[in-house]
Design an enzyme around this catalytic site. Structure first.
Site, short mmCIF file in Angstrom:
data_model
loop_
_atom_site.label_atom_id
_atom_site.label_comp_id
_atom_site.label_asym_id
_atom_site.label_seq_id
_atom_site.Cartn_x
_atom_site.Cartn_y
_atom_site.Cartn_z
N ARG A 48 0.85 -1.19 0.00
CA ARG A 48 0.00 0.00 0.00
C ARG A 48 0.89 1.24 0.00
NH1 ARG A 48 -4.51 -1.65 4.61
NH2 ARG A 48 -5.46 -3.40 3.46
N ASP A 93 2.21 5.04 -0.22
CA ASP A 93 1.66 6.29 0.30
C ASP A 93 1.42 7.31 -0.81
OD1 ASP A 93 1.71 5.40 2.92
OD2 ASP A 93 3.69 6.24 3.34
N ARG A 100 11.74 5.55 3.55
CA ARG A 100 11.95 7.01 3.57
C ARG A 100 12.73 7.45 4.80
NH1 ARG A 100 6.13 9.21 3.05
NH2 ARG A 100 7.21 11.19 3.46
#
Length: 259
Positions: free
Chosen positions: A53, A55, A205
């Site tokens: 999933r 972002d 990230r």
């Protein structure tokens, strides 16, 4: 009901992420809307499942989803029909394949691969805007690789996951971090390639944002090991923006798209 795997590519810029949302555009919603033009089940609200999933603002060149359809399709014709109905959304079905009923895009996956693209140059990026993270000054790739080496293996990645991560455990095995340095006419591109069975929310990230601090000289490479050992979100470096992140591939016990 025959099940099909779909290899999906998308530009995440206009979407609120992969997952369908009632009031915002999503990649899942775009694919399901295209399927609804072809299949009565999706016209009635059936859903697809994906390997990851992503972002808001995150891209993909190798996302995988699966869908159960009311009738059998030739896989090539299915991908062509979906691409027709996906227009003009920046989403493409690269391949479709008939798979067994027990294939699951998420739970059958053995490995996920992500790439993060970072460009260092003084002038603003134009053609790559929205597709890379830009910093102004060059980075030291040797020290970034030294910092990344501390993260390989099985660890508690509490420091490198979002505070809203819903994973049951912060313990993950990170199999690979490779950092490429690519000279450009007016700067340098750095590509961070990460491989693992699964990732925590914002893990990639968080890692790249921390390694950028190492490459910029603000952190010593050993501080990455200290941050990891702290098991404290406050010890993490900055979380880099989403636009440089790409889901590039998913591995399964048998490649559904082989041949």
């Amino acid at each position: 009901m025959p099940r099909y795997a779909l290899k999906v590519e998308y530009d995440g810029t206009p979407f609120a992420g992969w997952q369908a949302q009632a009031d915002q555009p999503s990649v899942q919603g775009a694919v399901e809307a295209a399927l609804a033009r072809l299949d009565p089940g999706f016209a009635a609200g059936a859903r697809i499942a994906a390997a990851g999933r992503t972002d808001a603002g995150v891209h993909a060149t190798g996302q995988v989803a699966h869908a159960d359809l009311a009738k059998g399709w030739d896989p090539f014709r299915l991908s062509e029909a979906l691409n027709w109905h996906l227009k003009p959304a920046p989403v493409a079905i690269l391949a479709a394949a008939a798979v067994a009923d027990d294939f699951h895009a998420r739970f059958s996956a053995l490995e996920r691969r992500y790439t993060f693209r970072l460009i260092a140059r003084r002038a603003p990026v134009t053609h790559e805007r929205g597709r890379v993270w830009q910093v102004l000054n060059p980075l030291d790739v040797t020290t970034m690789r030294a910092g990344a080496a501390h993260l390989i293996g099985r660890h508690d990645f509490t420091t490198f996951r979002s505070s809203i991560c819903q994973a049951q455990s912060p313990v993950k095995s990170l199999d690979r971090i490779e950092i490429e340095e690519i000279p450009l006419p007016d700067g340098t591109e750095y590509r961070f390639h990460l491989r693992a069975r699964s990732f925590l929310h914002n893990q990639v990230r968080s890692i790249v944002g921390t390694l950028e601090r190492v490459g910029a000289g603000s952190w010593h490479s050993d501080r990455v090991a200290e941050a990891l050992a702290a098991r404290d979100r406050a010890a993490c470096g900055p979380v880099c923006p989403p636009q440089g992140l790409y889901l590039t591939g998913v591995n399964y016990p048998q490649d559904p798209f082989a041949g």
